[in-house]
Design a protein around this motif. Sequence first.
Motif, PDB file in Angstrom:
ATOM      1  N   TRP A  68       0.812  -1.213   0.000  1.00 14.56           N
ATOM      2  CA  TRP A  68       0.000   0.000   0.000  1.00 14.56           C
ATOM      3  C   TRP A  68       0.848   1.266   0.000  1.00 14.56           C
ATOM      4  N   ARG A  89      -0.897   3.992  -2.140  1.00 17.19           N
ATOM      5  CA  ARG A  89      -1.486   3.653  -3.430  1.00 17.19           C
ATOM      6  C   ARG A  89      -3.008   3.583  -3.299  1.00 17.19           C
ATOM      7  N   SER A  91      -6.607   1.868  -5.135  1.00 15.47           N
ATOM      8  CA  SER A  91      -7.084   0.783  -5.984  1.00 15.47           C
ATOM      9  C   SER A  91      -7.961   1.336  -7.100  1.00 15.47           C
ATOM     10  N   ASN A  94     -10.808  -4.209  -9.303  1.00 13.19           N
ATOM     11  CA  ASN A  94     -11.019  -5.327  -8.393  1.00 13.19           C
ATOM     12  C   ASN A  94     -10.576  -6.609  -9.096  1.00 13.19           C
ATOM     13  N   TYR A 102      -8.073  -8.861  -4.852  1.00 16.19           N
ATOM     14  CA  TYR A 102      -7.100  -7.808  -4.596  1.00 16.19           C
ATOM     15  C   TYR A 102      -7.570  -6.532  -5.282  1.00 16.19           C
ATOM     16  N   GLY A 103      -7.040  -5.422  -4.810  1.00  9.96           N
ATOM     17  CA  GLY A 103      -7.126  -4.199  -5.578  1.00  9.96           C
ATOM     18  C   GLY A 103      -5.932  -4.153  -6.517  1.00  9.96           C
ATOM     19  N   LEU A 104      -6.018  -3.315  -7.529  1.00 10.59           N
ATOM     20  CA  LEU A 104      -4.909  -3.125  -8.457  1.00 10.59           C
ATOM     21  C   LEU A 104      -4.640  -1.629  -8.562  1.00 10.59           C
ATOM     22  N   SER A 105      -3.387  -1.234  -8.329  1.00  8.79           N
ATOM     23  CA  SER A 105      -3.034   0.183  -8.394  1.00  8.79           C
ATOM     24  C   SER A 105      -2.675   0.569  -9.822  1.00  8.79           C
ATOM     25  N   LEU A 111      -3.042  -5.019  -4.280  1.00  4.08           N
ATOM     26  CA  LEU A 111      -3.311  -4.429  -2.972  1.00  4.08           C
ATOM     27  C   LEU A 111      -4.263  -5.324  -2.191  1.00  4.08           C
ATOM     28  N   ALA A 114      -8.306  -4.435  -0.456  1.00  2.96           N
ATOM     29  CA  ALA A 114      -8.749  -3.168  -1.047  1.00  2.96           C
ATOM     30  C   ALA A 114     -10.268  -3.125  -1.136  1.00  2.96           C
TER      31      ALA A 114
END
Length: 209
Positions: A68, A89, A91, A94, A102-105, A111, A114
């Motif tokens: 993060w 970061r 997100s 998804n 996860y989240g994606l930056s 992430l 997220a």
Amino acid sequence: MIRAVLIALLLASLGVGSYVALPIEQVEIVGNQQLSRPEIEQLTGLKPGRPWLWAWPSRLEPLKKNPWVKSAVLERPAPGRLRIVLEERASIANLVQGHQRYGLSVDGVLLPGAPTRGPVLEGRGELPIADLLLLMQTFPDAQRIRYSVAGYQVVAPNLNAWARNVRELQDWAKARRIGKSDASNPLAHPGASPESRIYVYSWGVSARR
């Protein structure tokens, strides 16, 4: 040998003295939203009562390894005071991998934990992060993007398109002005309805229900 002993005694004296004479009185944390204060204190060891003189920037290295954290800077605004300035970061999508989410930056970092935000990314095989980021830029209204060894599928309002690679989808979107001012229209192959699925190939486009 004597010099080494004297240096060790000096360092020990400084360490003890910094606990007594100049401990950390206040730690200000700026920019944290995802990470809590206890998490940051545990990762850095920087908290009130610890020696202020020994609060080196290297203390932030464990914190910087957290996905993060994009950047972290340690400041000393006054004796006994520390300030940790974070840039976390965010997100933008998804990502679903099996039973994991996860989240994606925007810089392609996964992430954990997220909040659900942006399109759903899912598929099988090796995770093509760079391609998924390009598709999200090309189709800003995308609700779902699927990937596999066969190709990519983009689902958005009034749009369901598939192609074998990202370049074909980008060229097709550019020709149809997807992502521009008229992106709310069902931009697809001429004659296709909003429910049609568009198949984009290097030689042309076909539409099927």
